[in-house]
Design an enzyme around this catalytic site. Structure first.
Site, PDB file in Angstrom:
ATOM      1  N   ASP A 173     104.508  43.811  -2.158  1.00 51.29           N
ATOM      2  CA  ASP A 173     103.826  45.040  -1.776  1.00 51.29           C
ATOM      3  C   ASP A 173     103.590  45.825  -3.059  1.00 51.29           C
ATOM      4  O   ASP A 173     104.534  46.262  -3.720  1.00 51.29           O
ATOM      5  CB  ASP A 173     104.675  45.842  -0.777  1.00 51.29           C
ATOM      6  CG  ASP A 173     103.932  47.059  -0.242  1.00 51.29           C
ATOM      7  OD1 ASP A 173     103.449  47.866  -1.069  1.00 51.29           O
ATOM      8  OD2 ASP A 173     103.831  47.219   0.987  1.00 51.29           O
ATOM      9  N   HIS A 225     101.637  55.143   0.747  1.00 57.68           N
ATOM     10  CA  HIS A 225     100.470  54.336   0.403  1.00 57.68           C
ATOM     11  C   HIS A 225      99.226  55.210   0.211  1.00 57.68           C
ATOM     12  O   HIS A 225      99.093  56.250   0.842  1.00 57.68           O
ATOM     13  CB  HIS A 225     100.190  53.312   1.508  1.00 57.68           C
ATOM     14  CG  HIS A 225     101.350  52.392   1.763  1.00 57.68           C
ATOM     15  ND1 HIS A 225     101.281  51.341   2.633  1.00 57.68           N
ATOM     16  CD2 HIS A 225     102.609  52.365   1.261  1.00 57.68           C
ATOM     17  CE1 HIS A 225     102.443  50.700   2.659  1.00 57.68           C
ATOM     18  NE2 HIS A 225     103.269  51.318   1.847  1.00 57.68           N
ATOM     19  N   GLU A 255      97.589  47.957   3.871  1.00 57.89           N
ATOM     20  CA  GLU A 255      98.314  48.877   4.760  1.00 57.89           C
ATOM     21  C   GLU A 255      98.000  50.295   4.290  1.00 57.89           C
ATOM     22  O   GLU A 255      98.892  51.103   4.059  1.00 57.89           O
ATOM     23  CB  GLU A 255      99.819  48.608   4.688  1.00 57.89           C
ATOM     24  CG  GLU A 255     100.222  47.193   5.051  1.00 57.89           C
ATOM     25  CD  GLU A 255     101.669  46.879   4.727  1.00 57.89           C
ATOM     26  OE1 GLU A 255     102.346  46.266   5.553  1.00 57.89           O
ATOM     27  OE2 GLU A 255     102.121  47.256   3.625  1.00 57.89           O
TER      28      GLU A 255
HETATM   29 ZN    ZN Z   1     105.292  50.920   2.405  1.00 56.88          ZN
HETATM   30 MN    MN Z   2     104.085  46.532   2.942  1.00 57.35          MN
HETATM   31 MN    MN Z   3     106.379  46.570   5.253  1.00 51.48          MN
END
Ligand code: ZN
Ligand code: MN
Ligand code: MN
Length: 279
Positions: A173, A225, A255
């Protein structure tokens, strides 16, 4: 070929997730298998699963990943919570098998006082209790390191991978790892971070990118995010990730937020725009 998609809702019927993805220009994606904020777990009916599998088999939207719900925590010292967490994770495996979905993305766990070393051991023991068989791969997601969350360092991810006996892989991520202190904001930084990832975890274990920009700075440990290119990783960083020869063939699942600035469709569009020689 560029693989890009977003986390989509399954409301209505599971197969609708695939339609939603297509409608916004995605060709891979992610879902929760049920409501992520509660413990109640509704298995898809045989009919619903069959409809999903039929659509998924077309492979024009592939892969789809199940993101585990938010509540399970395999590193908790609390017995009740631990039992529920293991049970819930086992159920995700059953759902994945039923839907012919190969990947389950999980957050490794939060030790809440147990300590990092014991927490990691508990995660490893728990994962080894899952009956994933050959069909399902558990993806450990890199985390931001806020609170007592584990999985923020590549060394921790590597330890889990090395000591589990089931099929595992890794989701990087980009927001989380940037917040955890791995710089991704320039071409040089991306390459150095990938070198470090390769020498600890191994790039052959990297299966998925959660492509998110970050609202907060490098090493902030804050998990917020931001739209692609509009955060602290920024345009140069995002372009360097999207076009990096070691990453470019992996699925990128977004995301990112949805608000007045941009929605999912616009963020997918932005990734395509950032990709050199996009076709
Ligand atoms: Zn996150
Ligand atoms: Mn993620
Ligand atoms: Mn996640």
């Amino acid at each position: 070929m560029l693989k890009v998609g977003v986390h989509v809702s399954i409301s209505g019927d599971l197969f609708r997730a695939i339609d939603r993805e297509r409608e916004i220009g995605g060709n891979c994606g992610q879902i929760f298998s049920h409501s992520p904020r509660g413990w109640s777990f509704t298995f898809p009916s045989n009919e619903e699963a069959k409809n999903f599998r039929r659509k998924y088999r077309n492979k024009d939207v592939n892969p789809f990943v199940i993101h585990e719900a938010y509540l399970p925590n395999l590193a908790t010292p609390k017995d009740e919570l631990y039992k529920k967490s293991l049970k819930a994770t086992k159920k995700e495996v059953e759902v994945a098998k039923k839907l012919d979905i190969r990947y389950i993305n999980i957050h490794p766990g939060t030790h809440t006082g147990l300590g990092e070393s014991k927490g990691l051991k508990k995660i490893i023991r728990s994962l080894n209790k899952l009956e994933t068989g050959d069909g399902v791969i558990i993806l450990l997601e890199t985390t931001s390191g806020s609170g007592t969350m584990l999985g923020y360092s590549f060394e921790q991810i590597s330890k889990i991978l090395n000591e589990t006996t089931i099929n595992t892989g890794v989701t990087l991520d980009t927001c989380h790892s940037f917040a955890a202190g791995y710089d991704l904001s320039s071409k040089k930084a991306v390459n150095e971070t990938l070198d470090e990832f390769d020498s600890t975890v191994g790039l052959d274990n990297l299966e998925l990118i959660h492509l998110n920009d970050s609202k907060h700075g490098l090493g902030s440990k804050k998990d917020r995010h931001e739209h692609i290119g509009l955060g602290k990783i920024g345009e140069e960083g995002m372009k360097s990730i999207i076009n990096n020869e070691r990453l470019r063939d992996l699925p990128f699942v977004l995301e990112t937020p949805e608000n007045s600035k941009r929605g999912d469709k616009e963020n997918i569009q932005k990734v395509k725009e950032f990709r050199e020689n996009y076709n």
